[in-house]
Design an enzyme around this catalytic site. Structure first.
Site, PDB file in Angstrom:
ATOM      1  CG  HIS A  17      -0.353  -0.084   2.535  1.00  0.00           C
ATOM      2  ND1 HIS A  17       0.349   0.957   3.088  1.00  0.00           N
ATOM      3  CD2 HIS A  17      -0.312  -1.083   3.441  1.00  0.00           C
ATOM      4  CE1 HIS A  17       0.782   0.625   4.285  1.00  0.00           C
ATOM      5  NE2 HIS A  17       0.403  -0.626   4.525  1.00  0.00           N
ATOM      6  CG  HIS A  20       4.353  -1.260   2.157  1.00  0.00           C
ATOM      7  ND1 HIS A  20       3.127  -1.827   1.905  1.00  0.00           N
ATOM      8  CD2 HIS A  20       4.681  -1.613   3.426  1.00  0.00           C
ATOM      9  CE1 HIS A  20       2.729  -2.503   2.969  1.00  0.00           C
ATOM     10  NE2 HIS A  20       3.648  -2.386   3.903  1.00  0.00           N
ATOM     11  CB  CYS A 125       0.911  -8.122  19.270  1.00  0.00           C
ATOM     12  SG  CYS A 125       0.114  -7.448  17.786  1.00  0.00           S
ATOM     13  CB  CYS A 128       3.997  -6.328  17.110  1.00  0.00           C
ATOM     14  SG  CYS A 128       2.906  -5.021  17.598  1.00  0.00           S
ATOM     15  CB  CYS A 143      -1.574  -4.786  20.162  1.00  0.00           C
ATOM     16  SG  CYS A 143      -0.324  -3.943  19.179  1.00  0.00           S
ATOM     17  CG  HIS A 146      -0.930  -4.036  14.963  1.00  0.00           C
ATOM     18  ND1 HIS A 146       0.272  -4.186  15.610  1.00  0.00           N
ATOM     19  CD2 HIS A 146      -0.641  -3.767  13.678  1.00  0.00           C
ATOM     20  CE1 HIS A 146       1.260  -4.027  14.734  1.00  0.00           C
ATOM     21  NE2 HIS A 146       0.745  -3.769  13.559  1.00  0.00           N
ATOM     22  CE  LYS A 294       1.336   2.401  10.525  1.00  0.00           C
ATOM     23  NZ  LYS A 294       1.762   1.111  11.047  1.00  0.00           N
ATOM     24  CE  LYS A 297       1.303  -5.037   5.388  1.00  0.00           C
ATOM     25  NZ  LYS A 297       2.529  -5.683   4.938  1.00  0.00           N
TER      26      LYS A 297
HETATM   27  N1  MSP Z   1       8.923  -6.703   8.090  1.00  0.00           N
HETATM   28  C1  MSP Z   1       9.055  -5.650   9.021  1.00  0.00           C
HETATM   29  C2  MSP Z   1      10.319  -4.844   8.785  1.00  0.00           C
HETATM   30  C3  MSP Z   1      11.584  -5.637   8.841  1.00  0.00           C
HETATM   31  S1  MSP Z   1      12.966  -4.649   8.473  1.00  0.00           S
HETATM   32  C4  MSP Z   1      14.299  -5.557   8.880  1.00  0.00           C
HETATM   33  C5  MSP Z   1       7.867  -4.713   8.878  1.00  0.00           C
HETATM   34  N2  MSP Z   1       7.197  -4.779   7.705  1.00  0.00           N
HETATM   35  S2  MSP Z   1       5.932  -3.863   7.318  1.00  0.00           S
HETATM   36  O1  MSP Z   1       5.453  -4.380   6.054  1.00  0.00           O
HETATM   37  O2  MSP Z   1       5.004  -3.793   8.389  1.00  0.00           O
HETATM   38  O3  MSP Z   1       6.539  -2.467   7.006  1.00  0.00           O
HETATM   39  C6  MSP Z   1       6.702  -1.497   7.994  1.00  0.00           C
HETATM   40  C7  MSP Z   1       7.269  -0.276   7.314  1.00  0.00           C
HETATM   41  O4  MSP Z   1       6.451   0.087   6.177  1.00  0.00           O
HETATM   42  C8  MSP Z   1       7.286   0.967   8.179  1.00  0.00           C
HETATM   43  O5  MSP Z   1       8.401   1.030   9.045  1.00  0.00           O
HETATM   44  C9  MSP Z   1       7.318   2.027   7.117  1.00  0.00           C
HETATM   45  O6  MSP Z   1       8.604   2.085   6.565  1.00  0.00           O
HETATM   46  C10 MSP Z   1       6.351   1.485   6.085  1.00  0.00           C
HETATM   47  N3  MSP Z   1       4.968   1.852   6.373  1.00  0.00           N
HETATM   48  C11 MSP Z   1       3.919   1.014   6.567  1.00  0.00           C
HETATM   49  N4  MSP Z   1       2.791   1.741   6.761  1.00  0.00           N
HETATM   50  C12 MSP Z   1       3.091   3.042   6.715  1.00  0.00           C
HETATM   51  C13 MSP Z   1       2.355   4.236   6.834  1.00  0.00           C
HETATM   52  N5  MSP Z   1       1.048   4.273   7.014  1.00  0.00           N
HETATM   53  N6  MSP Z   1       3.034   5.396   6.723  1.00  0.00           N
HETATM   54  C14 MSP Z   1       4.382   5.437   6.525  1.00  0.00           C
HETATM   55  N7  MSP Z   1       5.089   4.341   6.411  1.00  0.00           N
HETATM   56  C15 MSP Z   1       4.486   3.129   6.501  1.00  0.00           C
HETATM   57  O7  MSP Z   1       7.611  -3.944   9.784  1.00  0.00           O
END
Ligand code: MSP
Length: 509
Positions: A17, A20, A125, A128, A143, A146, A294, A297
């Protein structure tokens, strides 16, 4: 000089989304800026494919975990390509080379005497992939990140003795207050360290979807340890028969605040234990919010970046996110906001400036940029302002202030638009005595636009290259370097007419 920049590797439990896309775009902007400085850059992104969350997602879809990740990982790879990311490699934690590297890495922790077997119970969780203390849950026992109920998990696991690293981590943080940016996140990480660190479980016996602990086949390595190590493992196999570690490590990490502790506390301690240099720094950005909430997913309020990109291309999205949301702060984003900035800033201000410039050169100078001749006071100022704009934007990119860099650039775009109004080339063209002045103005507009293109390149690379091409300039890698950004480096070449860079969007009726 080398520069290694990473994004988090994204969980493949569901669709990619805007959140990312945002991190990947921000890291790409910084990667491109460093390339423009002439540095040897390596930019890494990828996917995190093990753990309970992925195993559950696969089960819900009636797939094996491997089948599930093989369907999902290409979507994340496609997202990186769709947003125009210039990543040098895309890592998947199910790559066999990564798996072998992770096993060798945890053997190093064990050899350092930092691993012990223990029993632990706690509230876990799954979203997380981490434990919570009861005191940190919401009043309803959920949590806080989430909004779901953690479950009690008790297992005999291998522990990493994080507590041993407390003093070394605190000393490291104090020696380098710029390690984590912005300062508020640095303070948060340091105070977490100073409150006292507990040892952490680094294996799981209750699940099988993970990398086996090399000395105990009954356990798999905790997904966060597996994931963090990607930043190192990737360098060992991104290029066939070449280990890039010495060339690029240590890295600079980009991530959002949700995963600060893992990156700013646990990761440096793991690196200390295994004997690696620590990251050069970490930029912790905020969240993209939709209607104040926020995007996530797990919460189910995602926007589809693919749809936006299909509609208008990646460049307006890159511009909008970088212009609208200051790195380090949260920011609300919307399609209406994107469309407004598109029409006002991209179509009217930048796009029109290019069209007018090229078409006036076409009309009044047979399509060839005239030599400047004597400039006159007005243009000498525009020239020095242009070079100052590049220097300021460069410093701002260097400080990860991309929003600031775009402000500086647009101030200059507006300056050039005013120049057109003030000089009224269509009037100058009617008076033969003003031919020299008209030459200077047309040359000045093209010179100024060339500087704008070089400065804006990290954010909208295709647009920058298109501007240079329309101005008849070369667009090889060397032509994009910042040390070519002087006013007088414009080549008086034939211009190329073309359709508007950003056709105006109809306002929603
Ligand atoms: N897999 C772990 C990260 C491991 S790194 C060694 C993870 N994945 S995640 O798919 O949940 O991605 C989290 C990251 O995605 C956040 O730290 C950020 O970089 C990005 N984002 C996810 N949602 C976001 C927003 N709503 N806004 C900004 N960034 C976001 O955590």
């Amino acid at each position: 000089m080398s520069f290694y920049i990473t994004t988090p590797i994204y969980y493949v439990n569901s669709e990619p989304h805007h959140g990312h896309a945002y991190t990947t775009i921000a890291a790409d902007v910084v990667a491109r800026h460093h390339r423009q400085r002439g540095e040897d850059v390596f930019f890494l992104t990828g996917t995190d494919e093990h753990g309970t969350k992925i195993a559950q997602a696969a089960e819900e879809r009636g797939l094996t975990p491997q089948q599930h990740v093989d369907v999902m990982a290409p979507k994340y790879r496609a997202l990186a390509a769709a947003v125009g990311a210039s990543n040098d490699f895309f890592i998947r934690t199910t790559d066999p080379e990564h798996e072998a590297f992770v096993q060798a890495f945890v053997e190093k922790l064990r050899a350092a005497g930092d691993i012990e077997k223990r029993t632990y119970g706690g509230l876990y969780c799954t979203a997380c992939e981490g434990f919570w203390y009861e005191r940190d849950l919401t009043p309803e026992g959920l949590c806080p990140q989430h909004g779901i109920k953690p479950v009690w998990l008790e297992e005999e696991n291998y522990y990493f003795l994080l507590s041993r690293y407390q003093d070394r981590l605190a000393a490291f943080f104090k020696a380098d207050p710029g390690f984590v940016k912005p300062r508020s996140r640095y303070n948060e990480a340091l105070s977490f360290i100073e409150q006292g660190l507990e040892d952490i479980s680094i294996s799981r016996s209750s699940i099988t979807w993970g990398i086996p602990v090399p000395w105990d086949q009954e356990q798999v390595i905790y997904v966060w340890v597996d994931a963090l190590i990607n930043y190192l493992s990737a360098l060992t196999y991104a290029r066939p028969d070449e280990d890039l570690s010495a060339r690029y490590w240590p890295a600079f990490h980009f991530l959002a605040k949700d995963i600060l502790k893992f990156h700013a506390v646990i990761w440096p301690a793991l690196l200390m234990s295994a004997g690696y240099d620590l990251p050069t720094g970490e930029l912790i950005h905020g969240y993209l919010l939709v209607g104040g909430e926020k995007m996530s997913k797990t919460r189910g309020n995602t926007l589809d970046p693919f749809a936006v990109i299909e509609d208008m291309g990646a460049e307006p999205l890159r511009y909008y996110l970088m212009r609208e949301v200051t790195l380090g702060q949260d920011g609300d984003v919307s399609l209406e906001g994107l469309r407004a900035r598109y029409n006002n800033e991209l179509a009217n201000e930048l796009g029109n400036l290019l069209s007018r410039t090229v078409s006036m050169i076409g009309k009044y100078r047979d399509g060839v940029i005239p030599q400047a001749g004597p400039e006159g006071d007005g243009l000498a100022t525009v020239a020095s302002e242009g070079e100052r704009m590049v220097a300021t934007a460069t410093a701002q990119y260097g400080e990860l202030n991309v929003t600031g860099a775009l402000d500086s650039i647009w101030e200059y775009v507006r300056r050039l638009n005013r120049l057109v109004e003030e000089e009224a080339p269509w009037k100058l063209a009617k008076d033969e005595a003003q031919a020299g002045r008209l030459d200077a103005v047309l040359n000045g507009l093209a010179s100024g636009l060339r500087l704008v293109a070089l400065a804006v390149y990290p954010v909208v690379p295709l647009t920058a290259v298109e501007i240079l091409s329309r101005l008849g300039q070369d667009v090889g890698d060397a032509d994009l370097l910042l040390d070519t950004a002087s006013w007088s480096a414009l080549v008086p070449a034939p211009v190329v007419l073309g359709p508007p860079l950003f056709p105006r969007l109809e306002t929603e009726g």
